[in-house]
Design an enzyme around this catalytic site. Structure first.
Site, PDB file in Angstrom:
ATOM      1  N   SER A  20      41.814  19.155   3.245  1.00  0.00           N
ATOM      2  CA  SER A  20      42.992  18.887   2.425  1.00  0.00           C
ATOM      3  C   SER A  20      43.625  20.220   2.054  1.00  0.00           C
ATOM      4  O   SER A  20      43.935  21.008   2.938  1.00  0.00           O
ATOM      5  CB  SER A  20      42.600  18.050   1.198  1.00  0.00           C
ATOM      6  OG  SER A  20      43.749  17.672   0.467  1.00  0.00           O
ATOM      7  N   HIS A  47      44.990  15.826   4.847  1.00  0.00           N
ATOM      8  CA  HIS A  47      45.925  15.126   3.961  1.00  0.00           C
ATOM      9  C   HIS A  47      47.326  15.700   4.177  1.00  0.00           C
ATOM     10  O   HIS A  47      47.562  16.878   3.926  1.00  0.00           O
ATOM     11  CB  HIS A  47      45.512  15.308   2.502  1.00  0.00           C
ATOM     12  CG  HIS A  47      44.224  14.642   2.161  1.00  0.00           C
ATOM     13  ND1 HIS A  47      43.515  14.939   1.031  1.00  0.00           N
ATOM     14  CD2 HIS A  47      43.512  13.682   2.802  1.00  0.00           C
ATOM     15  CE1 HIS A  47      42.423  14.201   0.974  1.00  0.00           C
ATOM     16  NE2 HIS A  47      42.393  13.434   2.048  1.00  0.00           N
ATOM     17  N   ASP A 140      37.680  12.991  -1.594  1.00  0.00           N
ATOM     18  CA  ASP A 140      37.728  12.316  -0.301  1.00  0.00           C
ATOM     19  C   ASP A 140      36.807  13.073   0.658  1.00  0.00           C
ATOM     20  O   ASP A 140      36.769  14.296   0.675  1.00  0.00           O
ATOM     21  CB  ASP A 140      39.163  12.308   0.232  1.00  0.00           C
ATOM     22  CG  ASP A 140      39.311  11.524   1.525  1.00  0.00           C
ATOM     23  OD1 ASP A 140      38.460  10.664   1.806  1.00  0.00           O
ATOM     24  OD2 ASP A 140      40.296  11.779   2.245  1.00  0.00           O
TER      25      ASP A 140
END
Length: 196
Positions: A20, A47, A140
């Site tokens: 991310s 992401h 995540d």
């Protein structure tokens, strides 16, 4: 660290990578370590904003000798390629031969998210899967790391002290843990060793 976590003798059938915040640089560093002898399919979730096209695939393609492309639903899973999740879709492994895209609910406010890729790949490849979790500012990937390890696969996590955003690797390490905690340089060297 498990005894064979970095062993060049250990064989895998696929590599999955999640990242991310700060992930573009980290992914470029890892993919630049791969050479033409690399044969595994590489699947990546970063992401990315869902409301505009992503430039991730061309950015990574500049650093990688393997072809890099954005995933298409039901595409074949091919050796020696890098496939990235497109905006607003989860990337999942459907079978040993095919990928799928999903518009299922966000995971921790993200779509694409790392957990669906890691969990689906673990279900298909089991102990033949290598997963790498990199920098990021959410948790995540933690459930996906747990799934890979429960299936007998191997997980490398970026050293949180090096990560631009340490929350993601730190969350995994505080939960399911990892087989190895490595800097990007050490990960690149370990990837090179896998094809020796």
């Amino acid at each position: 660290m498990s005894a064979d976590a970095l062993s060049p003798l250990r064989r895998y059938d696929a590599l999955v990578i999640g990242a991310s915040a700060g992930g573009v640089h980290a992914l470029q560093a890892l993919l630049s370590a791969l050479d033409a002898r690399w044969r595994l399919p590489v699947l990546i979730v970063l992401h990315v904003p869902r409301d505009r096209p992503s430039r991730l695939a061309p950015l990574l393609d500049e650093q990688c000798v393997l072809p890099v492309g954005e995933a298409v639903d039901k595409q074949p899973l091919q050796a020696a390629t890098v496939t990235v999740a497109p905006p607003d879709y989860h990337l999942m492994v459907e079978t040993r031969d095919s990928l799928a895209l999903s518009r299922d609910a966000d995971v921790l406010f993200s779509r694409p998210a790392i957990d669906p890729l890691f969990e689906s790949a673990a279900a298909v490849f089991g102990p033949r899967l290598l997963g790498i979790l990199l920098t990021g500012a959410s948790s995540d990937g933690t459930d996906g790391v747990a799934a890979i390890r429960a299936a007998g696969g191997t997980v490398w996590v970026q050293d949180p002290e090096e990560a631009v955003a340490p929350l993601m690797p730190a969350s995994a390490l505080a939960g399911p843990g990892a087989d190895a905690v490595l800097t990007l340089r050490a990960m690149g060297d370990a990837l090179k060793d896998l094809v020796q």
